[in-house]
Design a protein around this motif. Structure first.
Motif, PDB file in Angstrom:
ATOM      1  N   ILE A   1       0.791  -1.015   0.233  1.00  0.00           N
ATOM      2  CA  ILE A   1       0.006   0.003  -0.091  1.00  0.00           C
ATOM      3  C   ILE A   1       0.946   1.267   0.110  1.00  0.00           C
ATOM      4  O   ILE A   1       1.886   1.263   0.968  1.00  0.00           O
ATOM      5  CB  ILE A   1      -1.020   0.055   1.136  1.00  0.00           C
ATOM      6  CG1 ILE A   1      -1.651  -1.448   1.342  1.00  0.00           C
ATOM      7  CG2 ILE A   1      -1.843   1.215   1.158  1.00  0.00           C
ATOM      8  CD1 ILE A   1      -2.555  -1.411   2.447  1.00  0.00           C
ATOM      9  N   ARG A   2       0.469   1.964  -1.119  1.00  0.00           N
ATOM     10  CA  ARG A   2       1.735   3.253  -1.151  1.00  0.00           C
ATOM     11  C   ARG A   2       1.176   4.435  -1.924  1.00  0.00           C
ATOM     12  O   ARG A   2      -0.132   4.521  -2.033  1.00  0.00           O
ATOM     13  CB  ARG A   2       2.805   2.566  -2.055  1.00  0.00           C
ATOM     14  CG  ARG A   2       2.343   2.343  -3.545  1.00  0.00           C
ATOM     15  CD  ARG A   2       3.094   2.089  -4.666  1.00  0.00           C
ATOM     16  NE  ARG A   2       3.715   3.441  -4.896  1.00  0.00           N
ATOM     17  CZ  ARG A   2       5.052   3.485  -5.652  1.00  0.00           C
ATOM     18  NH1 ARG A   2       5.598   2.551  -6.222  1.00  0.00           N
ATOM     19  NH2 ARG A   2       5.551   4.738  -5.923  1.00  0.00           N
ATOM     20  N   THR A   3       1.743   5.554  -1.809  1.00  0.00           N
ATOM     21  CA  THR A   3       1.554   6.767  -2.404  1.00  0.00           C
ATOM     22  C   THR A   3       2.163   6.795  -3.874  1.00  0.00           C
ATOM     23  O   THR A   3       3.212   5.991  -3.868  1.00  0.00           O
ATOM     24  CB  THR A   3       1.903   7.912  -1.582  1.00  0.00           C
ATOM     25  OG1 THR A   3       3.357   8.106  -1.569  1.00  0.00           O
ATOM     26  CG2 THR A   3       1.155   7.909  -0.184  1.00  0.00           C
ATOM     27  N   ASN A   4       1.671   7.544  -4.712  1.00  0.00           N
ATOM     28  CA  ASN A   4       2.258   7.615  -5.982  1.00  0.00           C
ATOM     29  C   ASN A   4       3.643   8.209  -5.770  1.00  0.00           C
ATOM     30  O   ASN A   4       4.598   8.145  -6.526  1.00  0.00           O
ATOM     31  CB  ASN A   4       1.547   8.765  -6.844  1.00  0.00           C
ATOM     32  CG  ASN A   4       0.115   7.991  -7.399  1.00  0.00           C
ATOM     33  OD1 ASN A   4       0.106   7.041  -7.311  1.00  0.00           O
ATOM     34  ND2 ASN A   4      -0.902   8.944  -7.712  1.00  0.00           N
ATOM     35  N   ALA A   5       4.005   9.203  -4.819  1.00  0.00           N
ATOM     36  CA  ALA A   5       5.243   9.506  -4.417  1.00  0.00           C
ATOM     37  C   ALA A   5       6.173   8.480  -3.964  1.00  0.00           C
ATOM     38  O   ALA A   5       7.463   8.808  -3.716  1.00  0.00           O
ATOM     39  CB  ALA A   5       5.177  10.694  -3.527  1.00  0.00           C
ATOM     40  N   GLY A   6       5.787   7.337  -3.462  1.00  0.00           N
ATOM     41  CA  GLY A   6       6.924   6.158  -3.040  1.00  0.00           C
ATOM     42  C   GLY A   6       6.827   5.943  -1.577  1.00  0.00           C
ATOM     43  O   GLY A   6       7.321   5.202  -1.135  1.00  0.00           O
TER      44      GLY A   6
END
Length: 132
Positions: free
Chosen positions: A38-43
């Motif tokens: 589970i992540r954000t687009n920014a990493g």
């Protein structure tokens, strides 16, 4: 971003607790070999490994998850993951592209079943048939 990171860590702890105290949950993951993140687009994110009847989680990202939940940013991730109407929030997130799911959708469906063990169940009072 800190709330998002903390939420992911707490998510893993809650699943560990369910696996230990709920035999139905323990059977649900029995024999499962799955890595997801589970992540954000920014990493920013966390990855989870289910293997040997247990779940472990690690800060950061993994190179080869079976599926990934990617949120536009940490604020959207926190908003969607902590929503009271979690299923509707996921659908809204998918529709608005605040959430993108990639990878094996059969595993995503299995994962949705796992998260069901975290939902509070209603207790029905036998005397007056009300939920509390």
């Amino acid at each position: 971003m800190l709330k998002f990171k903390l939420l992911l860590w707490v998510f893993a702890q809650l699943l560990k607790k369910q696996i230990k105290k709920n035999p139905v949950c323990a059977r649900y993951i029995e024999g499962k070999d799955l890595t997801f993140q589970i992540r954000t687009n920014a990493g920013t994110g966390r990855y989870f490994v289910i293997r040997g009847g247990a779940i472990r989680s690690f800060a950061g990202l993994t190179a080869d998850p079976q599926f990934t939940l990617s949120f536009q940013d940490a604020a959207k991730g926190f908003e969607i993951l902590s929503a009271k109407d979690s299923q509707a929030a996921f659908l809204r997130g998918l529709g608005s592209k605040d959430l993108v799911i990639s990878g094996d959708f059969l595993e995503v469906m299995w994962f949705q079943g796992l998260t069901g063990f975290l939902q509070p169940s209603k207790v029905i009072c036998a005397y007056d048939r009300t939920a509390f």
